[in-house]
Design an enzyme around this catalytic site. Structure first.
Site, PDB file in Angstrom:
ATOM      1  CB  CYS A  27      -0.878   0.044   1.238  1.00 38.89           C
ATOM      2  SG  CYS A  27      -1.901  -1.402   1.423  1.00 38.89           S
TER       3      CYS A  27
ATOM      4  NE  ARG B 188       4.666   1.778  -1.128  1.00 42.10           N
ATOM      5  CZ  ARG B 188       5.465   2.030  -0.105  1.00 42.10           C
ATOM      6  NH1 ARG B 188       6.563   2.736  -0.295  1.00 42.10           N
ATOM      7  NH2 ARG B 188       5.190   1.614   1.105  1.00 42.10           N
TER       8      ARG B 188
ATOM      9  CD1 TRP C 104      -0.006  -5.947  -3.422  1.00 39.44           C
ATOM     10  CD2 TRP C 104       0.172  -6.571  -1.278  1.00 39.44           C
ATOM     11  NE1 TRP C 104       0.539  -7.200  -3.392  1.00 39.44           N
ATOM     12  CE2 TRP C 104       0.657  -7.606  -2.098  1.00 39.44           C
ATOM     13  CE3 TRP C 104       0.182  -6.741   0.097  1.00 39.44           C
ATOM     14  CZ2 TRP C 104       1.153  -8.799  -1.572  1.00 39.44           C
ATOM     15  CZ3 TRP C 104       0.678  -7.925   0.618  1.00 39.44           C
ATOM     16  CH2 TRP C 104       1.163  -8.937  -0.222  1.00 39.44           C
TER      17      TRP C 104
ATOM     18  CG  ASN D  13       1.764   0.405   4.064  1.00 43.16           C
ATOM     19  OD1 ASN D  13       1.539  -0.779   3.907  1.00 43.16           O
ATOM     20  ND2 ASN D  13       2.966   0.934   3.938  1.00 43.16           N
ATOM     21  N   GLY D  14      -0.337  -1.558   6.051  1.00 40.89           N
ATOM     22  CA  GLY D  14       0.085  -2.467   7.122  1.00 40.89           C
ATOM     23  C   GLY D  14      -1.045  -3.375   7.546  1.00 40.89           C
TER      24      GLY D  14
ATOM     25  CD  GLU E  84      16.444 -13.729  -8.873  1.00 42.92           C
ATOM     26  OE1 GLU E  84      15.892 -14.053  -7.816  1.00 42.92           O
ATOM     27  OE2 GLU E  84      16.135 -12.707  -9.509  1.00 42.92           O
TER      28      GLU E  84
ATOM     29  CE  LYS F 131      13.015 -11.527 -11.043  1.00 43.50           C
ATOM     30  NZ  LYS F 131      13.742 -11.475  -9.822  1.00 43.50           N
TER      31      LYS F 131
ATOM     32  CD  GLU G 291       9.543 -12.164  -8.572  1.00 39.41           C
ATOM     33  OE1 GLU G 291       9.452 -11.422  -7.595  1.00 39.41           O
ATOM     34  OE2 GLU G 291      10.523 -12.123  -9.354  1.00 39.41           O
TER      35      GLU G 291
ATOM     36  CG  HIS H  40      19.022 -37.014  -3.401  1.00 44.41           C
ATOM     37  ND1 HIS H  40      19.350 -38.302  -3.032  1.00 44.41           N
ATOM     38  CD2 HIS H  40      20.190 -36.394  -3.688  1.00 44.41           C
ATOM     39  CE1 HIS H  40      20.671 -38.445  -3.071  1.00 44.41           C
ATOM     40  NE2 HIS H  40      21.196 -37.302  -3.469  1.00 44.41           N
TER      41      HIS H  40
ATOM     42  CE  LYS I 124      11.380  -2.872  -7.183  1.00 46.18           C
ATOM     43  NZ  LYS I 124      12.093  -4.033  -7.739  1.00 46.18           N
TER      44      LYS I 124
HETATM   45  C1  G6P Z   1       9.284  -8.388  -2.887  1.00 44.88           C
HETATM   46  C2  G6P Z   1       9.657  -8.105  -4.320  1.00 44.88           C
HETATM   47  C3  G6P Z   1      10.900  -8.890  -4.692  1.00 44.88           C
HETATM   48  C4  G6P Z   1      12.028  -8.571  -3.715  1.00 44.88           C
HETATM   49  C5  G6P Z   1      11.612  -8.818  -2.270  1.00 44.88           C
HETATM   50  C6  G6P Z   1      12.614  -8.236  -1.292  1.00 44.88           C
HETATM   51  O1  G6P Z   1       8.816  -9.687  -2.759  1.00 44.88           O
HETATM   52  O2  G6P Z   1       8.591  -8.436  -5.196  1.00 44.88           O
HETATM   53  O3  G6P Z   1      11.311  -8.530  -6.002  1.00 44.88           O
HETATM   54  O4  G6P Z   1      13.129  -9.354  -4.027  1.00 44.88           O
HETATM   55  O5  G6P Z   1      10.372  -8.169  -1.994  1.00 44.88           O
HETATM   56  O6  G6P Z   1      12.597  -6.842  -1.410  1.00 44.88           O
HETATM   57  P1  G6P Z   1      13.781  -5.895  -0.946  1.00 44.88           P
HETATM   58  O7  G6P Z   1      13.289  -4.507  -1.223  1.00 44.88           O
HETATM   59  O8  G6P Z   1      13.976  -6.151   0.525  1.00 44.88           O
HETATM   60  O9  G6P Z   1      14.988  -6.252  -1.739  1.00 44.88           O
END
Ligand code: G6P
Length: 607
Positions: free
Chosen positions: A2, A27, A74, A98-99, A479, A483, A486, A502, A602
């Site tokens: 948010c 965000r 959000w 927010n929260g 990673e 990606k 996501e 395994h 974000k």
């Molecule tokens: C969210 C984002 C990710 C990010 C993670 C950690 O889940 O969507 O892309 O890696 O938060 O965020 P930070 O700002 O702590 O790197």
């Protein structure tokens, strides 16, 4: 997550609030709203989906008023629809939040018993009713807000507006960040300085637990107990220019392409290219003498930390304990007496990472952070900040922040190794020389874009993908899977290549592409054996390797992506590029919202 904006202005504020909300879009959100006060009437417009929907509503039915609050939501409590969108109203009170209010159910029951009627499924609405009750009990607006805030548990940032006062906004911070902006006869509140940049760079950040009464020409900040406190004003360095996509279709594409430049810039702050040495670091953490290092982070930043662990342990013989921050914060792990802790976060606001930092602080650790946002809470609570110089990252899926985090971690590991005497001065020079080539190799990797786009067309047809790697390419495999999940919503898993037999090998058939990240390094042959196991079961391999690797593997693959021949140290940074491009183009073929994928945020300021 948010985003909050509030403005007490001298001009109509609704369009200004929408502009500020646009700057918070990065965000992640799923609905938005604005409320203003005009001639003693509180009114609002809210819309599900993108800010464009809200703008359309405001275009058809504008909001007047020189004071207002706005929000991008959000969803946590209640589905993302118009009814649950903020601002929420009760009587004379309007709130954006927010929260998470953890005791909201208990408060709602209490308020319902007193006759309050709830219209949404949100936890936020209890805040409005709680304040309204206090007003009805005869308290002033400021007293009512303080009384209500004192009863809230959880993490929250709030902006509150009253029908009865057009020169008062209340801002409160208990966890997620909040900044007050000071203008000429105008005042602002926002989730970060980026939102307020078009109006002012004169900023006061609220400390955790603070709340403030903000008027056009003055403001007072109080601590939790209600005592007035002073907080310093600072000039924010955030640019007012809205970051644009340029010629790129998406921010993510732009950010992938910016990597050579951003990595160079980051490295130049940590390496002395004239002497081929790692630059001396802030002495707060003495990497030469600490016994252990703890690392904690979330998401992509966590995978950067995992790769960092390989580097710190191998080069500097420095043992590293690492965990995702949501586990780290509650594990009560013992930490070394002479230890330091590193927190990696693009935003510098991730709630779990911040909580891990505070745990380490309580355990007497020296605190370092690797952040992109240098004015963030994590940066401000650290003894030493190791900034990355990635510039604003707008795409929700992190790309350039990841490779810049790796550039910093590699530089720190080399510096630590030099100080601990685990590498010789000649080896230090050799490693720095290798690292200084990262941008050049990354640029070469970007040239593979068209080929990767073709391969992605096929990936967009499948339901599951497996990523395999060994050593530092194992976290990179995870990673890669992250990606893809996501942004394309295709199910993917990253595994250590040797662990395949395994369990995950049971999944292998010709419907699951297996992406193998395998530069021709010390353990390449081992990975080839794992590929044989996949091939023997009809698995379709997409091999990302170099010329030597392709020649040595000599096996039937579905596709082979030939990368430049890079030194082992920098392989995970350079190989991140094809991994990112594969996810990007697959998502483009799937037609998803690449920059703001569904359900993701974000900056994650709640647990
Ligand atoms: C969210 C984002 C990710 C990010 C993670 C950690 O889940 O969507 O892309 O890696 O938060 O965020 P930070 O700002 O702590 O790197």
């Amino acid at each position: 997550m948010c985003g909050i904006v509030g403005i007490i202005g001298r001009r109509p504020v609704a369009p200004l609030i929408v502009d500020a909300l646009k700057r918070l879009e990065y965000r992640g959100y799923d609905s938005a709203g604005v409320a203003t006060l005009n001639d003693g009437v509180l009114d609002r417009r809210r819309a599900e989906g993108k800010l464009g929907n809200l703008e359309k509503k405001l275009g058809e039915d504008p909001l007047e008023g020189r004071i207002g609050i706005g929000h991008t939501r959000w969803a946590t409590h209640g589905v993302p629809n118009e009814t649950n969108a903020h601002p929420h109203f009760a009587g004379d009170v309007s709130v954006v939040h927010n929260g998470i209010i953890e005791n909201f159910a208990e408060l709602r029951d209490e308020l319902r018993a007193q006759g309050s009627e709830f219209h949404s499924q949100t936890d936020t609405e209890v805040v409005c009713h709680l304040i309204q009750r206090e007003l009805e009990n005869g308290k002033s607006e400021i007293e009512a807000a303080h009384a209500a805030i004192s009863r809230l548990q959880g993490a929250f940032a709030l902006a509150i507006m009253f029908r009865t006062n057009d020169d008062l906004l209340i801002a409160a911070r208990h966890g997620p960040p909040l900044a007050i902006g000071h203008g000429d006869g105008e005042a602002y509140v926002g989730s970060d300085a980026i939102a307020l940049a078009p109006f002012t760079n004169d900023i006061t950040y609220l400390d955790d637990g603070d709340w403030a009464a903000i008027h056009r020409d003055s403001f007072e900040i109080f601590d939790e107990a209600g005592n007035p406190v002073e907080r310093s004003r600072q000039k924010s360095t955030t640019t007012a220019i809205l970051v644009e996509k340029g010629n790129h279709r998406h921010f993510m594409e732009k950010e992938i392409h910016e990597q050579p430049e951003m990595i160079s810039h980051t490295l130049s702050n940590y390496l002395d290219f004239s002497k081929y040495e790692a630059r001396p670091l802030n002495a707060a953490i003495d990497f030469g003498t600490i016994d252990r290092l703890a690392i904690s982070a979330c998401g992509t930043a966590y995978y950067a930390g995992l790769i960092g662990k390989y580097w710190f342990e191998r080069l500097a013989r420095l043992p590293v304990d690492i965990d995702v921050a949501s586990e780290f914060r509650y594990r009560e792990m013992p930490l070394a007496k002479n230890g330091a802790a590193l927190f990696i976060s693009q935003s510098g606001e991730t709630a779990d990472t911040l909580a891990s930092l505070r745990y380490c602080r309580s355990q007497g650790q020296i605190i370092g952070s690797i952040v992109n946002a240098r004015e963030s809470t994590i940066a401000r609570e650290s003894d030493v900040v190791f900034p990355i110089f990635a510039g604003p990252e707008i795409g929700v899926a992190s790309t350039k922040a990841f490779t810049c985090q790796l550039a910093v971690l590699a530089s720190l590991a080399i510096r630590a190794a030099a100080k601990r005497g685990t590498i010789s001065p000649a080896q230090e020079k050799a490693f720095v020389r290798e690292l200084s080539e990262t941008a050049r190799y990354t640029r070469m990797a970007l040239k593979l874009e068209n080929r990767i786009e073709e391969i992605s067309r096929e990936l967009a047809q499948v339901k599951d993908v497996l990523y395999l790697g060994r050593d530092t390419n194992y976290p990179l495999a995870m990673e890669g899977a992250l990606k893809l999940k996501e942004i394309s919503y295709i199910h993917a898993e990253g595994y250590a290549a040797g662990e395949l037999k395994h369990g995950p090998i049971a999944l292998i058939d010709d419907s699951i592409p297996v992406i193998v990240i395998a530069p021709h390094d010390r353990i390449f042959e081992k990975t080839v054996s794992n590929m044989q196991e996949v091939a023997a079961r009809g698995g379709r391999i997409i091999l990302i390797t170099d010329e030597k690797g392709a020649a040595t593997a000599s096996m039937q693959t579905m596709e082979t992506i030939i990368m430049p021949d890079v030194p082992e140290l920098i392989a995970p940074i350079v190989y991140a590029v094809p991994i990112q491009l594969l996810a990007y183009y697959t998502a483009v073929f799937m037609g998803t919202d690449v920059d703001q994928p569904r359900n993701l945020a974000k900056s994650v300021t709640v647990e």
